[in-house]
Write a protein that holds these residues in place. Structure first.
Motif, PDB file in Angstrom:
ATOM      1  N   GLN A 283      47.560  39.400  28.446  1.00 18.71           N
ATOM      2  CA  GLN A 283      46.933  38.918  29.674  1.00 18.71           C
ATOM      3  C   GLN A 283      47.991  38.422  30.654  1.00 18.71           C
ATOM      4  O   GLN A 283      47.901  38.673  31.856  1.00 18.71           O
ATOM      5  CB  GLN A 283      45.944  37.801  29.347  1.00 18.71           C
ATOM      6  CG  GLN A 283      44.718  38.283  28.615  1.00 18.71           C
ATOM      7  CD  GLN A 283      43.815  37.143  28.166  1.00 18.71           C
ATOM      8  OE1 GLN A 283      44.171  35.976  28.266  1.00 18.71           O
ATOM      9  NE2 GLN A 283      42.639  37.478  27.669  1.00 18.71           N
ATOM     10  N   GLU A 284      48.988  37.726  30.138  1.00 23.34           N
ATOM     11  CA  GLU A 284      50.074  37.219  30.985  1.00 23.34           C
ATOM     12  C   GLU A 284      50.836  38.381  31.616  1.00 23.34           C
ATOM     13  O   GLU A 284      51.149  38.351  32.818  1.00 23.34           O
ATOM     14  CB  GLU A 284      51.013  36.368  30.128  1.00 23.34           C
ATOM     15  CG  GLU A 284      52.102  35.677  30.903  1.00 23.34           C
ATOM     16  CD  GLU A 284      52.960  34.805  29.996  1.00 23.34           C
ATOM     17  OE1 GLU A 284      54.130  34.595  30.367  1.00 23.34           O
ATOM     18  OE2 GLU A 284      52.478  34.348  28.950  1.00 23.34           O
ATOM     19  N   LEU A 285      51.100  39.411  30.839  1.00 23.14           N
ATOM     20  CA  LEU A 285      51.799  40.583  31.365  1.00 23.14           C
ATOM     21  C   LEU A 285      50.973  41.275  32.454  1.00 23.14           C
ATOM     22  O   LEU A 285      51.521  41.761  33.443  1.00 23.14           O
ATOM     23  CB  LEU A 285      52.127  41.564  30.244  1.00 23.14           C
ATOM     24  CG  LEU A 285      53.237  41.129  29.298  1.00 23.14           C
ATOM     25  CD1 LEU A 285      53.355  42.106  28.127  1.00 23.14           C
ATOM     26  CD2 LEU A 285      54.555  41.028  30.029  1.00 23.14           C
TER      27      LEU A 285
ATOM     28  N   ALA B 263      50.281  42.648  38.174  1.00 20.24           N
ATOM     29  CA  ALA B 263      49.503  42.584  39.418  1.00 20.24           C
ATOM     30  C   ALA B 263      50.337  41.956  40.528  1.00 20.24           C
ATOM     31  O   ALA B 263      50.314  42.425  41.672  1.00 20.24           O
ATOM     32  CB  ALA B 263      48.223  41.783  39.198  1.00 20.24           C
ATOM     33  N   ARG B 264      51.084  40.899  40.186  1.00 16.74           N
ATOM     34  CA  ARG B 264      51.937  40.251  41.186  1.00 16.74           C
ATOM     35  C   ARG B 264      53.038  41.197  41.659  1.00 16.74           C
ATOM     36  O   ARG B 264      53.376  41.217  42.845  1.00 16.74           O
ATOM     37  CB  ARG B 264      52.562  38.979  40.624  1.00 16.74           C
ATOM     38  CG  ARG B 264      51.567  37.858  40.475  1.00 16.74           C
ATOM     39  CD  ARG B 264      52.234  36.616  39.970  1.00 16.74           C
ATOM     40  NE  ARG B 264      51.269  35.549  39.729  1.00 16.74           N
ATOM     41  CZ  ARG B 264      51.553  34.437  39.083  1.00 16.74           C
ATOM     42  NH1 ARG B 264      52.760  34.223  38.623  1.00 16.74           N
ATOM     43  NH2 ARG B 264      50.626  33.531  38.903  1.00 16.74           N
ATOM     44  N   LEU B 265      53.613  41.954  40.735  1.00 14.33           N
ATOM     45  CA  LEU B 265      54.664  42.902  41.110  1.00 14.33           C
ATOM     46  C   LEU B 265      54.131  43.980  42.057  1.00 14.33           C
ATOM     47  O   LEU B 265      54.832  44.411  42.970  1.00 14.33           O
ATOM     48  CB  LEU B 265      55.263  43.549  39.866  1.00 14.33           C
ATOM     49  CG  LEU B 265      56.255  42.703  39.087  1.00 14.33           C
ATOM     50  CD1 LEU B 265      56.646  43.398  37.781  1.00 14.33           C
ATOM     51  CD2 LEU B 265      57.494  42.419  39.914  1.00 14.33           C
TER      52      LEU B 265
END
Length: 97
Positions: free
Chosen positions: A44-46, A51-53
């Protein structure tokens, strides 16, 4: 000896027995069970990072223009220590991923 009049389908009998057993145990058949998928916290963190990238631009135009202008004017003075720290930080991050 020949016996006529008995038309038994062994597969049908077997299925009925299985269904009766499942009903008795309170289970649902495989077709009725809903599929579930559990995603680990790390995954989930990845996904958040990915998404941010995607939101970030590939090229930071304002920074490129600033550096280009400084190079053209002869005023560009890269900070070797800062560059080295960035390279080390990136290498450490690569090991994590």
């Amino acid at each position: 000896m020949r016996i006529d009049g008995f038309n038994i389908d062994p597969i049908k009998v077997y299925r009925e027995q299985i269904e009766q057993k499942e009903r008795a145990e309170g289970r649902r058949s495989a077709a009725e069970q809903a599929s579930t998928l559990e995603i680990s916290e790390r995954t989930q963190e990845l996904q958040v990072y990915q998404a941010r990238l995607k939101e970030m631009p590939d090229i930071r135009e304002e920074l490129v223009e600033k550096v280009r202008r400084e190079v053209d004017e002869g005023t560009y003075r890269p900070d070797a220590t800062r560059i080295a720290r960035g390279m080390i930080r990136e290498a450490l991050l690569d090991r994590r991923v």
